[in-house]
Scaffold this active site. Sequence first.
Site, PDB file in Angstrom:
ATOM      1  N   GLN A 131     -13.513   2.311 -49.837  1.00 52.19           N
ATOM      2  CA  GLN A 131     -11.639   1.852 -49.276  1.00 52.19           C
ATOM      3  C   GLN A 131     -10.842   1.888 -51.041  1.00 52.19           C
ATOM      4  OE1 GLN A 131     -10.741  -0.879 -46.237  1.00 52.19           O
ATOM      5  NE2 GLN A 131      -9.702  -2.078 -47.471  1.00 52.19           N
ATOM      6  N   TYR A 133      -7.534   0.599 -51.160  1.00 51.89           N
ATOM      7  CA  TYR A 133      -6.193  -0.418 -51.201  1.00 51.89           C
ATOM      8  C   TYR A 133      -5.970  -1.541 -51.380  1.00 51.89           C
ATOM      9  CZ  TYR A 133      -6.493   1.543 -45.719  1.00 51.89           C
ATOM     10  OH  TYR A 133      -6.511   1.628 -44.746  1.00 51.89           O
ATOM     11  N   GLU A 249     -12.657  -1.821 -38.234  1.00 50.19           N
ATOM     12  CA  GLU A 249     -13.379  -2.959 -39.297  1.00 50.19           C
ATOM     13  C   GLU A 249     -13.798  -4.184 -38.693  1.00 50.19           C
ATOM     14  OE1 GLU A 249     -13.345  -4.365 -44.159  1.00 50.19           O
ATOM     15  OE2 GLU A 249     -11.605  -4.674 -42.975  1.00 50.19           O
ATOM     16  N   SER A 373      -6.174 -11.908 -47.140  1.00 47.17           N
ATOM     17  CA  SER A 373      -6.641 -13.056 -47.302  1.00 47.17           C
ATOM     18  C   SER A 373      -5.865 -14.353 -46.661  1.00 47.17           C
ATOM     19  CB  SER A 373      -5.343 -13.863 -48.345  1.00 47.17           C
ATOM     20  OG  SER A 373      -4.498 -13.899 -47.756  1.00 47.17           O
ATOM     21  N   GLU A 375      -3.940 -16.607 -45.821  1.00 46.19           N
ATOM     22  CA  GLU A 375      -3.084 -16.460 -45.768  1.00 46.19           C
ATOM     23  C   GLU A 375      -2.390 -15.637 -45.254  1.00 46.19           C
ATOM     24  OE1 GLU A 375      -4.546 -19.402 -49.364  1.00 46.19           O
ATOM     25  OE2 GLU A 375      -5.020 -16.950 -48.559  1.00 46.19           O
TER      26      GLU A 375
END
Length: 391
Positions: A131, A133, A249, A373, A375
Amino acid sequence: MVSTGTSATSDFREKVRAWLADALTGDFAKARGLGGPGREHEAFELRVAWERHLAAAGWTCIGWPKEHGGLGLSVAEQVVFHEEYARSDAPARVGLIGDGMVGPTLIAFGTDEQRRRLLPPIRAGEALWCQLYSEPGAGSDLAALTTRARRDGDDYVIHGQKVWSSLAHLADWGFALVRTEPGSARHRGLSYLLVPMRQQGLEIRPIVSMTGTSEFNEVFFDGARTSVANLVGAEGDGWKIGMATLGFERGTFTLGQQVGFRRELERIITLAKRNGAWERPDLRDRLVRAWIGVEIMRFTALRTLADADADTPPGPASSIGKLYWSTWHQQLGELAMDVLGAAAMLVEGEPYELRPEQSLFLFSRADTIYAGSSEIQRNIIAERTLGLPRA
């Protein structure tokens, strides 16, 4: 709720269990328990051979529709397979990204030509994917990415950098979110490209983690190319398609992951009973709470997957599962250190041979960062699941 206790799924469970018991013998017995986060370097070639053995027996891509080479299993059957796979202590699979992320994405958004060309090698265990990203300035804030691709005849030419790309150094292909519209910002102007990983203009540098392993990588694009035929969807569709990939995923593979977590917890409980830590009420209470946490994870995941029979990836509610398991796993690593006691400060051997509990503690520090994350997950839950206004 997805039910895995019916007569049909019980029969299927016995079939899977029997096959794994027979297959994990001989050379493949040496691969038991190897691989996984922080340990992807372990017996990699043997695990590639195992992946192809799984494929030859028809046990890869089990959730893909039959017309695309899969088994077309129901969600309940997929859950059973991943649970039994983990319980058998089978090695961590090397083809999960292709099987669980790229394949479903191509089935949902790819062209017939892309599916004919790219799905069979994934199904056979012959093509490994990574991946592409995150970027140095756009990790969990993926919409801020700056890697760009410009059209040059029948190719796209790519410039920029990706980071934290798991197993990029071993992959044949990568799927990348790039900016194809000059001057665009945030979610607009992004496209989803499939990129050959072994070419000029593409450099891969390993990132060494606290465990001493380096399954994460930096990937630099300096004129790397990929064919226009490797654009998934239309230009500008990248954000929609990229988010769908993340939804895949967080699908049924999380159930197998949780059984792996349970195995880690059971080893820590065994250690606590052996070294006397079990006699401490505070540690015993934390071990019981950790066990309860695994059960909560399982039922939360089953609830999230309950609507997956409609061939749609889990929605933003799947962020609840990611937020929960990553925090739980970090707490388990801390608990492992407390159960070890003073021995936690000593490596198993020179120069830097870690105990399993130490690897768990160190590598789990990344759990609340990678794959979005904590957050960012909280923002997704607040805005897209609860409908709260943006902060």
